[in-house]
Design an enzyme around this catalytic site. Structure first.
Site, PDB file in Angstrom:
ATOM      1  N   SER A 125    -113.137 -22.831 -18.164  1.00 51.92           N
ATOM      2  CA  SER A 125    -114.342 -22.573 -17.371  1.00 51.92           C
ATOM      3  C   SER A 125    -115.590 -22.585 -18.240  1.00 51.92           C
ATOM      4  O   SER A 125    -115.545 -22.230 -19.409  1.00 51.92           O
ATOM      5  CB  SER A 125    -114.204 -21.208 -16.686  1.00 51.92           C
ATOM      6  OG  SER A 125    -115.445 -20.787 -16.169  1.00 51.92           O
ATOM      7  N   TYR A 150    -112.375 -11.638 -17.673  1.00 48.53           N
ATOM      8  CA  TYR A 150    -111.961 -12.957 -17.142  1.00 48.53           C
ATOM      9  C   TYR A 150    -112.394 -14.055 -18.120  1.00 48.53           C
ATOM     10  O   TYR A 150    -111.576 -14.863 -18.544  1.00 48.53           O
ATOM     11  CB  TYR A 150    -112.588 -13.197 -15.766  1.00 48.53           C
ATOM     12  CG  TYR A 150    -112.620 -14.652 -15.385  1.00 48.53           C
ATOM     13  CD1 TYR A 150    -113.804 -15.383 -15.472  1.00 48.53           C
ATOM     14  CD2 TYR A 150    -111.470 -15.304 -14.972  1.00 48.53           C
ATOM     15  CE1 TYR A 150    -113.838 -16.729 -15.146  1.00 48.53           C
ATOM     16  CE2 TYR A 150    -111.493 -16.655 -14.652  1.00 48.53           C
ATOM     17  CZ  TYR A 150    -112.691 -17.357 -14.749  1.00 48.53           C
ATOM     18  OH  TYR A 150    -112.707 -18.697 -14.436  1.00 48.53           O
ATOM     19  N   LYS A 154    -110.189 -16.805 -20.791  1.00 49.95           N
ATOM     20  CA  LYS A 154    -110.341 -18.264 -20.912  1.00 49.95           C
ATOM     21  C   LYS A 154    -110.586 -18.639 -22.372  1.00 49.95           C
ATOM     22  O   LYS A 154    -110.036 -19.611 -22.893  1.00 49.95           O
ATOM     23  CB  LYS A 154    -111.473 -18.774 -20.024  1.00 49.95           C
ATOM     24  CG  LYS A 154    -111.193 -18.652 -18.534  1.00 49.95           C
ATOM     25  CD  LYS A 154    -109.955 -19.443 -18.134  1.00 49.95           C
ATOM     26  CE  LYS A 154    -109.658 -19.326 -16.657  1.00 49.95           C
ATOM     27  NZ  LYS A 154    -108.399 -20.004 -16.274  1.00 49.95           N
TER      28      LYS A 154
HETATM   29  C1  WQD Z   1    -123.071 -18.371  -8.349  1.00 51.47           C
HETATM   30  C2  WQD Z   1    -124.495 -17.871  -8.206  1.00 51.47           C
HETATM   31  C3  WQD Z   1    -124.711 -15.481  -8.314  1.00 51.47           C
HETATM   32  C4  WQD Z   1    -122.575 -14.586  -4.635  1.00 51.47           C
HETATM   33  C5  WQD Z   1    -117.856 -17.672 -11.403  1.00 51.47           C
HETATM   34  C6  WQD Z   1    -117.001 -17.719 -12.651  1.00 51.47           C
HETATM   35  C7  WQD Z   1    -116.581 -19.137 -12.919  1.00 51.47           C
HETATM   36  C8  WQD Z   1    -115.858 -19.642 -11.729  1.00 51.47           C
HETATM   37  C9  WQD Z   1    -116.802 -19.605 -10.522  1.00 51.47           C
HETATM   38  C10 WQD Z   1    -113.581 -19.354 -11.182  1.00 51.47           C
HETATM   39  C11 WQD Z   1    -124.791 -16.737  -9.170  1.00 51.47           C
HETATM   40  C12 WQD Z   1    -125.124 -16.013  -6.948  1.00 51.47           C
HETATM   41  C13 WQD Z   1    -123.141 -15.263  -5.695  1.00 51.47           C
HETATM   42  C14 WQD Z   1    -123.402 -13.872  -3.729  1.00 51.47           C
HETATM   43  C15 WQD Z   1    -125.324 -14.580  -4.977  1.00 51.47           C
HETATM   44  N1  WQD Z   1    -114.715 -18.825 -11.521  1.00 51.47           N
HETATM   45  N2  WQD Z   1    -124.497 -15.261  -5.844  1.00 51.47           N
HETATM   46  N3  WQD Z   1    -124.755 -13.910  -3.932  1.00 51.47           N
HETATM   47  O1  WQD Z   1    -120.607 -16.424 -11.172  1.00 51.47           O
HETATM   48  O2  WQD Z   1    -121.464 -18.816 -11.471  1.00 51.47           O
HETATM   49  O3  WQD Z   1    -119.034 -18.377 -11.644  1.00 51.47           O
HETATM   50  O4  WQD Z   1    -117.197 -18.248 -10.314  1.00 51.47           O
HETATM   51  O5  WQD Z   1    -113.270 -20.487 -11.013  1.00 51.47           O
HETATM   52  O6  WQD Z   1    -115.729 -19.157 -14.044  1.00 51.47           O
HETATM   53  O7  WQD Z   1    -117.758 -17.281 -13.759  1.00 51.47           O
HETATM   54  O8  WQD Z   1    -120.151 -18.218  -9.439  1.00 51.47           O
HETATM   55  O9  WQD Z   1    -120.368 -18.330  -7.004  1.00 51.47           O
HETATM   56  O10 WQD Z   1    -120.034 -16.054  -8.097  1.00 51.47           O
HETATM   57  O11 WQD Z   1    -122.204 -17.224  -8.322  1.00 51.47           O
HETATM   58  O12 WQD Z   1    -126.563 -14.574  -5.136  1.00 51.47           O
HETATM   59  O13 WQD Z   1    -122.934 -13.231  -2.750  1.00 51.47           O
HETATM   60  O14 WQD Z   1    -124.658 -17.343  -6.891  1.00 51.47           O
HETATM   61  O15 WQD Z   1    -125.622 -14.479  -8.751  1.00 51.47           O
HETATM   62  O16 WQD Z   1    -126.138 -16.878  -9.584  1.00 51.47           O
HETATM   63  P1  WQD Z   1    -120.413 -17.895 -10.984  1.00 51.47           P
HETATM   64  P2  WQD Z   1    -120.626 -17.422  -8.149  1.00 51.47           P
END
Ligand code: WQD
Length: 337
Positions: A125, A150, A154
């Protein structure tokens, strides 16, 4: 040639099984169904007409892993997806993550290293980069101290694999995913978050369906185009196809080194507000959301430099952000309909 896909009934795993079958590979799936159901198997068959072998097995059971490889002596190619992947959960329950993500990897590698030659593709990731110093992020960017257990699993996983390839017949590819979204165009398989979605796009589609009151946007005071975080949202089918290409590269011994690393993204960053705008465009409906405080552990921006995957793998994403979101929205409507 049998290919073992661990976590093959999961979101990315199931889409990869479809693409493997499309390319004529015989697939054996291991899944413990902790984050999936056997209905996904039906979805895979509905798309390809081919039934993969499915073994319900928990990779934390070392003896069960050993028995599996005694049963399938002809498996020496593995794509390893099975792992826990919720950042917040990993902070609350680190030992669950170290056991599930690390011990299982070790048990698999212990079996493969007994073989003359084997190939291993690891689901890594972009989280290993933490907040990278420059955008877009290339594979030589420094690996920062992990911001969650997490992310640490990785990083540790990549180090374990690197060390083992030096002293065994294992050749490996580390695939660092950016943000996978969307669903197969057949809408037979897609993302099935259990409980409240942690990730942005499934939360948006559930809000669009009225299952959630509104989206909380975690911070709009970041130094970005509109103050919200920037990510690289890659269609899961594009991501799946990259795994098949990486596997073909390994089995044809075209890899340059015992271990190779590739960033898998579109190369384009999109802010949270841009994702909301894309959803409103494809769905034709306004999305209720509120700007709230920042989420602990979020990086400001992460999007991929895809030159290496484009040139060495000859792989490039084809789907746009809107196409990814449209497929996620279609899937949400069908799976809740
Ligand atoms: C994306 C953006 C949040 C939810 C993680 C892991 C990565 C992979 C994908 C597994 C961020 C914003 C999110 C919400 C929001 N994991 N957000 N409101 O954190 O980039 O990546 O998930 O495969 O390894 O690190 O993904 O979708 O959680 O967040 O504003 O209800 O959306 O702050 O900026 P992230 P995400």
């Amino acid at each position: 040639m049998k290919i073992l896909v661990t976590g093959g009934l999961g979101f990315i795993g199931s889409h990869t099984v479809v693409e493997l079958q499309n390319e004529g590979f015989e697939v054996v799936i291991i899944d413990n169904l902790s984050n999936s159901t056997e209905d996904v198997l039906k979805g895979i068959v509905a798309i390809t007409g081919k039934t993969p072998i499915f073994e319900k097995l928990d990779l934390r059971d070392k003896a069960a892993v050993q028995d599996f490889f005694k049963k399938y002596t002809d498996i020496s190619d593995v794509i390893h997806f099975a792992a826990s992947k919720a950042v917040g959960e990993s902070v609350a329950n680190p030992l669950l993550y170290y056991e599930n993500n690390i011990s299982t990897l070790i048990y698999l590698l212990q079996e493969l290293q007994q073989k003359e030659e084997s190939h291993f593709i690891f689901s890594s990731s972009c989280t290993v980069y933490g907040q990278a110093d420059e955008m877009p992020i290339n594979e030589s960017a420094s690996i920062k101290p992990a911001m969650s257990p997490y992310g640490n699993t990785k990083q540790i996983g990549e180090e374990i694999i690197t060390d083992v390839t030096k002293v065994s017949g294992i050749t490996a590819v580390l695939l660092r995913y950016f943000n996978p979204i969307g669903a197969h165009p057949s809408i037979e398989i897609g993302e099935l978050p259990i409980g409240v979605p942690q990730n942005l796009v499934p939360f948006i589609t559930q809000t669009g369906m009225g299952l959630r009151k509104e989206l909380s946007v975690y911070g709009a005071d970041y130094p970005t185009i509109d103050g919200t975080c920037v990510r690289d949202y890659i269609h899961v089918v594009d991501l799946a196809k990259a795994h098949v290409i990486a596997l073909q590269r390994l089995v044809n011994n075209n890899n340059l080194d015992k271990i190779e690393t590739f960033n898998l993204g579109t190369g384009t960053g999109s802010s949270v507000l841009e994702v909301i705008e894309a959803f409103e465009k494809v769905s034709g409906q306004k999305l209720p959301y509120t700007i709230v405080g920042r989420r602990e552990g979020d990086v400001v921006s992460a999007y991929a430099n895809t030159d290496k995957a484009n040139t060495i793998l000859g792989w490039k994403t084809k789907s746009t952000l809107e196409e990814g979101i449209a497929s996620a929205w279609e899937w949400e409507q069908k799976s809740r309909g």
